[in-house]
Motif scaffolding. Structure first.
Motif, short mmCIF file in Angstrom:
data_model
loop_
_atom_site.label_atom_id
_atom_site.label_comp_id
_atom_site.label_asym_id
_atom_site.label_seq_id
_atom_site.Cartn_x
_atom_site.Cartn_y
_atom_site.Cartn_z
N HIS A 1 20.07 3.18 12.40
CA HIS A 1 18.63 3.05 12.18
C HIS A 1 17.95 4.28 12.76
O HIS A 1 18.55 5.02 13.53
N ASP A 2 16.72 4.53 12.44
CA ASP A 2 16.01 5.76 12.80
C ASP A 2 16.12 6.14 14.26
O ASP A 2 16.38 7.30 14.58
N GLU A 3 15.93 5.21 15.19
CA GLU A 3 15.94 5.57 16.61
C GLU A 3 17.31 6.09 17.02
O GLU A 3 17.42 7.12 17.68
N ALA A 4 18.37 5.39 16.65
CA ALA A 4 19.72 5.81 17.03
C ALA A 4 20.08 7.10 16.33
O ALA A 4 20.72 7.98 16.91
N LYS A 5 19.67 7.25 15.07
CA LYS A 5 19.96 8.45 14.30
C LYS A 5 19.29 9.66 14.94
O LYS A 5 19.87 10.73 15.02
N SER A 6 18.08 9.48 15.42
CA SER A 6 17.35 10.57 16.05
C SER A 6 18.09 11.08 17.27
O SER A 6 18.21 12.28 17.48
N ASP A 7 18.62 10.17 18.10
CA ASP A 7 19.39 10.56 19.27
C ASP A 7 20.65 11.31 18.87
O ASP A 7 21.01 12.31 19.48
N SER A 8 21.32 10.84 17.82
CA SER A 8 22.55 11.47 17.36
C SER A 8 22.28 12.86 16.80
O SER A 8 23.00 13.81 17.08
N ILE A 9 21.21 13.01 16.04
CA ILE A 9 20.86 14.31 15.49
C ILE A 9 20.50 15.27 16.60
O ILE A 9 20.92 16.43 16.58
N SER A 10 19.79 14.81 17.61
CA SER A 10 19.45 15.66 18.75
C SER A 10 20.71 16.16 19.44
O SER A 10 20.82 17.34 19.77
N SER A 11 21.68 15.27 19.63
CA SER A 11 22.94 15.66 20.26
C SER A 11 23.67 16.68 19.40
O SER A 11 24.21 17.67 19.91
N ASP A 12 23.70 16.45 18.09
CA ASP A 12 24.36 17.39 17.17
C ASP A 12 23.68 18.75 17.21
O ASP A 12 24.35 19.79 17.19
N LEU A 13 22.36 18.78 17.27
CA LEU A 13 21.63 20.04 17.32
C LEU A 13 21.91 20.80 18.61
O LEU A 13 22.04 22.03 18.61
N ILE A 14 22.04 20.09 19.71
CA ILE A 14 22.35 20.73 20.99
C ILE A 14 23.75 21.34 20.93
O ILE A 14 23.95 22.50 21.34
N LEU A 15 24.71 20.61 20.38
CA LEU A 15 26.07 21.14 20.25
C LEU A 15 26.09 22.37 19.35
O LEU A 15 26.74 23.38 19.66
N LEU A 16 25.37 22.30 18.24
CA LEU A 16 25.29 23.43 17.32
C LEU A 16 24.65 24.64 18.00
O LEU A 16 25.14 25.76 17.89
N SER A 17 23.58 24.40 18.72
CA SER A 17 22.89 25.47 19.42
C SER A 17 23.81 26.15 20.43
O SER A 17 23.86 27.38 20.53
N ALA B 1 27.10 26.23 20.37
CA ALA B 1 28.15 26.95 19.64
C ALA B 1 27.61 28.27 19.09
O ALA B 1 28.29 29.30 19.15
N LEU B 2 26.40 28.25 18.55
CA LEU B 2 25.80 29.47 18.03
C LEU B 2 25.56 30.49 19.15
O LEU B 2 25.81 31.68 18.97
N LYS B 3 25.08 30.02 20.29
CA LYS B 3 24.84 30.91 21.42
C LYS B 3 26.14 31.56 21.86
O LYS B 3 26.19 32.78 22.09
N GLN B 4 27.20 30.79 21.94
CA GLN B 4 28.49 31.33 22.36
C GLN B 4 28.97 32.38 21.34
O GLN B 4 29.44 33.45 21.72
N ASN B 5 28.81 32.08 20.06
CA ASN B 5 29.22 33.01 19.01
C ASN B 5 28.41 34.31 19.10
O ASN B 5 28.96 35.40 19.00
N ILE B 6 27.12 34.20 19.30
CA ILE B 6 26.26 35.38 19.43
C ILE B 6 26.65 36.19 20.67
O ILE B 6 26.76 37.42 20.60
N ASP B 7 26.87 35.51 21.79
CA ASP B 7 27.27 36.21 23.02
C ASP B 7 28.58 36.97 22.82
O ASP B 7 28.71 38.12 23.26
N GLU B 8 29.55 36.34 22.15
CA GLU B 8 30.83 37.00 21.90
C GLU B 8 30.67 38.20 20.98
O GLU B 8 31.28 39.25 21.20
N THR B 9 29.84 38.07 19.96
CA THR B 9 29.60 39.17 19.03
C THR B 9 28.93 40.34 19.73
O THR B 9 29.32 41.50 19.53
N ILE B 10 27.96 40.05 20.55
CA ILE B 10 27.28 41.11 21.31
C ILE B 10 28.26 41.80 22.25
O ILE B 10 28.28 43.04 22.34
N ALA B 11 29.08 41.04 22.93
CA ALA B 11 30.07 41.62 23.84
C ALA B 11 31.04 42.52 23.07
O ALA B 11 31.36 43.63 23.54
#
Length: 106
Positions: free
Chosen positions: A71-87, A89-99
């Motif tokens: 339902h919407d409330e639970a989905k919102s929490d799950s999407i937030s968690s997924d976005l944090i994980l994605l963020s 992963a992207l930060k790590q990838n960018i840091d490695e590319t810059i290095a």
């Protein structure tokens, strides 16, 4: 929650994930090997999908099958968690590319 309400949640979530993936009903139906009519009935909550159908749709939409039942409330929490994980992963990838670039040009 009644079974009709649950069917509406599942159908609405299938449609939401389909739209998020920029797929038409026809494209998703083809990808999941379903008829367009059957997909329409699932999205409108007029029919239940079999477990096999739910798994096919989840794979086609790159989500976990349980996400269709959230339902919407639970989905919102799950999407937030997924976005944090994605963020992270992207930060790590960018840091490695810059290095790598700094090593190459220094």
């Amino acid at each position: 929650m009644t079974s009709d309400e649950l069917r509406a949640v599942v159908g609405g979530n299938i449609k939401t994930y389909r739209v998020m993936n920029n797929l038409s009903q026809m494209a998703l139906a083809e990808k999941a090997n379903l008829s367009v009519g059957y997909l329409h009935f699932l999205e409108t909550g007029e029919k239940w999908g079999t477990p096999e159908t739910i798994v096919k749709l989840a794979k086609s939409l790159n989500v976990k099958p349980f996400q269709f039942f959230m339902h919407d409330e639970a989905k919102s929490d799950s999407i937030s968690s997924d976005l944090i994980l994605l963020s992270n992963a992207l930060k790590q990838n960018i840091d490695e590319t810059i290095a790598d670039l700094l090593k190459k040009y220094n």
